[in-house]
Design an enzyme around this catalytic site. Structure first.
Site, PDB file in Angstrom:
ATOM      1  N   ASN A 197      43.261  50.389  43.729  1.00 28.64           N
ATOM      2  CA  ASN A 197      41.850  50.447  44.092  1.00 28.64           C
ATOM      3  C   ASN A 197      41.662  51.420  45.277  1.00 28.64           C
ATOM      4  OD1 ASN A 197      40.487  48.983  46.586  1.00 28.64           O
ATOM      5  ND2 ASN A 197      39.166  48.602  44.835  1.00 28.64           N
TER       6      ASN A 197
ATOM      7  N   CYS B 114      38.424  48.459  38.574  1.00 25.91           N
ATOM      8  CA  CYS B 114      37.556  47.548  39.325  1.00 25.91           C
ATOM      9  C   CYS B 114      36.095  48.001  39.305  1.00 25.91           C
ATOM     10  CB  CYS B 114      38.039  47.455  40.768  1.00 25.91           C
ATOM     11  SG  CYS B 114      38.072  49.067  41.578  1.00 25.91           S
TER      12      CYS B 114
HETATM   13  C1  LIG Z   1      43.820  42.610  37.363  1.00 31.55           C
HETATM   14  C2  LIG Z   1      44.627  43.062  38.560  1.00 31.55           C
HETATM   15  C3  LIG Z   1      44.926  44.394  38.705  1.00 31.55           C
HETATM   16  C4  LIG Z   1      45.640  44.841  39.816  1.00 31.55           C
HETATM   17  N1  LIG Z   1      45.909  46.176  39.920  1.00 31.55           N
HETATM   18  C5  LIG Z   1      46.529  46.620  41.035  1.00 31.55           C
HETATM   19  C6  LIG Z   1      46.762  48.007  41.193  1.00 31.55           C
HETATM   20  O1  LIG Z   1      46.437  48.841  40.314  1.00 31.55           O
HETATM   21  N2  LIG Z   1      47.372  48.422  42.324  1.00 31.55           N
HETATM   22  C7  LIG Z   1      47.747  47.549  43.328  1.00 31.55           C
HETATM   23  O2  LIG Z   1      48.253  48.001  44.349  1.00 31.55           O
HETATM   24  N3  LIG Z   1      47.572  46.225  43.181  1.00 31.55           N
HETATM   25  C8  LIG Z   1      46.977  45.736  42.067  1.00 31.55           C
HETATM   26  N4  LIG Z   1      46.786  44.388  41.919  1.00 31.55           N
HETATM   27  C9  LIG Z   1      47.331  43.471  42.942  1.00 31.55           C
HETATM   28  C10 LIG Z   1      48.850  43.341  42.813  1.00 31.55           C
HETATM   29  O3  LIG Z   1      49.201  42.898  41.502  1.00 31.55           O
HETATM   30  C11 LIG Z   1      49.384  42.374  43.893  1.00 31.55           C
HETATM   31  O4  LIG Z   1      49.165  42.942  45.176  1.00 31.55           O
HETATM   32  C12 LIG Z   1      50.842  42.033  43.710  1.00 31.55           C
HETATM   33  O5  LIG Z   1      51.254  41.194  44.771  1.00 31.55           O
HETATM   34  C13 LIG Z   1      51.736  43.249  43.672  1.00 31.55           C
HETATM   35  O6  LIG Z   1      53.090  42.828  43.618  1.00 31.55           O
HETATM   36  P1  LIG Z   1      54.299  43.850  43.459  1.00 31.55           P
HETATM   37  O7  LIG Z   1      54.060  44.981  44.375  1.00 31.55           O
HETATM   38  O8  LIG Z   1      55.479  43.024  43.874  1.00 31.55           O
HETATM   39  O9  LIG Z   1      54.403  44.223  42.021  1.00 31.55           O
HETATM   40  C14 LIG Z   1      46.082  43.917  40.807  1.00 31.55           C
HETATM   41  C15 LIG Z   1      45.791  42.554  40.629  1.00 31.55           C
HETATM   42  C16 LIG Z   1      45.086  42.129  39.522  1.00 31.55           C
HETATM   43  C17 LIG Z   1      44.806  40.662  39.365  1.00 31.55           C
END
Ligand SMILES: Cc1cc2nc3c(=O)[nH]c(=O)nc-3n(C[C@H](O)[C@H](O)[C@H](O)COP(=O)(O)O)c2cc1C
Length: 178
Positions: free
Chosen positions: A120, A153
Site C-alpha cells: 500500500n 486497497c
Molecule cells: C488482503 C491483504 C493484503 C495485503 N497485502 C500486503 C502487501 O501487498 N504488502 C504488504 O507489505 N503487506 C500486505 N499485507 C499485510 C501483510 O500480510 C502483513 O504485514 C504480514 O504480517 C506480512 O508478513 P510477512 O512479511 O512475514 O510475510 C496484506 C494483508 C492483507 C490482509
C-alpha cells in the site's frame, strides 16, 4: 542458474507466481521460500507445482536442519518478491525469527540479493519503510522501484509491484553477465 525465490505475505503474490512460472519455463532452477503470511496468498501446492520442488518455510524443518544457511549458499541469486513492508523492516533490523530473516543474515551480498517491494502507498512511503530500503541498499541489496497505479486497497499511488516481466528481463541480463 539457481534462484532462491522468497515470497512474503502480499496481494502481489500472484504476480510473483507468474515470474516463477516464466523462470521455470526458461530453465532456471527455482527454490521457493514462503513466510506463514505468504501462504495466505498462495498455496503450497501452487509453489510446489510450479517448481516441482518442496517449498521451504520453516527454520526448524525436520530433516533439514541447515536450510536456514544452505539455501542461500546454494543460490546464484536471491529474490525477495513480493517484499512486504513487514519483512523489509525486519531485515533492516537484522531480525532472524523466520527462514527469510535467517537466510538474509547468512548472506554476505557477494551474491545478489534483490528486493521487489509490493505494498500500500502509505506503507511504502512510511519513513520506517523508506529508511529500511535505504539501509538494505547501503548494505548491498538491489531495491526495485515500485510503479504508480491503482492498488488492491483502492488507493492510487506508489507501492505497486513492478510487472513480473521487468524482473524477468533483469534476471536474464544478470545471467548474461555470468
Ligand atoms: C488482503 C491483504 C493484503 C495485503 N497485502 C500486503 C502487501 O501487498 N504488502 C504488504 O507489505 N503487506 C500486505 N499485507 C499485510 C501483510 O500480510 C502483513 O504485514 C504480514 O504480517 C506480512 O508478513 P510477512 O512479511 O512475514 O510475510 C496484506 C494483508 C492483507 C490482509
Amino acid at each position: 542458474m539457481k534462484i532462491l525465490f522468497q515470497f512474503t505475505g502480499s496481494i502481489a503474490a500472484f504476480k510473483a507466481c507468474q515470474l516463477v512460472s516464466s523462470l521455470v519455463k526458461a530453465d532456471y532452477s527455482v527454490q521457493t521460500v514462503a513466510t506463514k503470511s505468504a501462504f495466505e496468498f498462495v498455496g503450497r501446492a501452487t509453489l510446489e507445482g510450479l517448481t516441482n520442488r518442496a517449498v521451504a518455510s520453516e527454520v526448524y524443518e525436520p530433516g533439514h536442519p541447515m536450510d536456514h544457511i544452505s539455501l542461500a549458499r546454494e543460490a546464484d541469486l536471491i529474490l525477495l518478491c513480493p517484499a512486504t513492508a513487514n519483512s523489509i523492516n525486519k531485515l533492516a533490523a537484522g531480525i532472524a525469527d523466520d527462514l527469510i530473516g535467517t537466510l538474509f543474515l547468512a548472506n554476505n551480498f557477494k551474491k545478489p540479493y534483490w528486493v521487489v517491494p509490493a505494498m500500500n502507498t502509505q506503507m511504502y512511503e512510511h519513513p520506517a519503510t523508506q529508511e529500511s530500503l535505504k539501509k538494505l541498499s547501503h548494505w548491498g541489496a538491489r531495491i526495485f522501484d515500485t510503479q504508480d497505479g491503482r492498488l488492491a486497497c483502492g488507493e492510487v499511488g506508489s507501492g505497486k509491484m513492478v510487472e513480473p516481466d521487468e524482473v524477468f528481463k533483469e534476471i536474464e541480463k544478470f545471467k548474461g553477465t555470468r
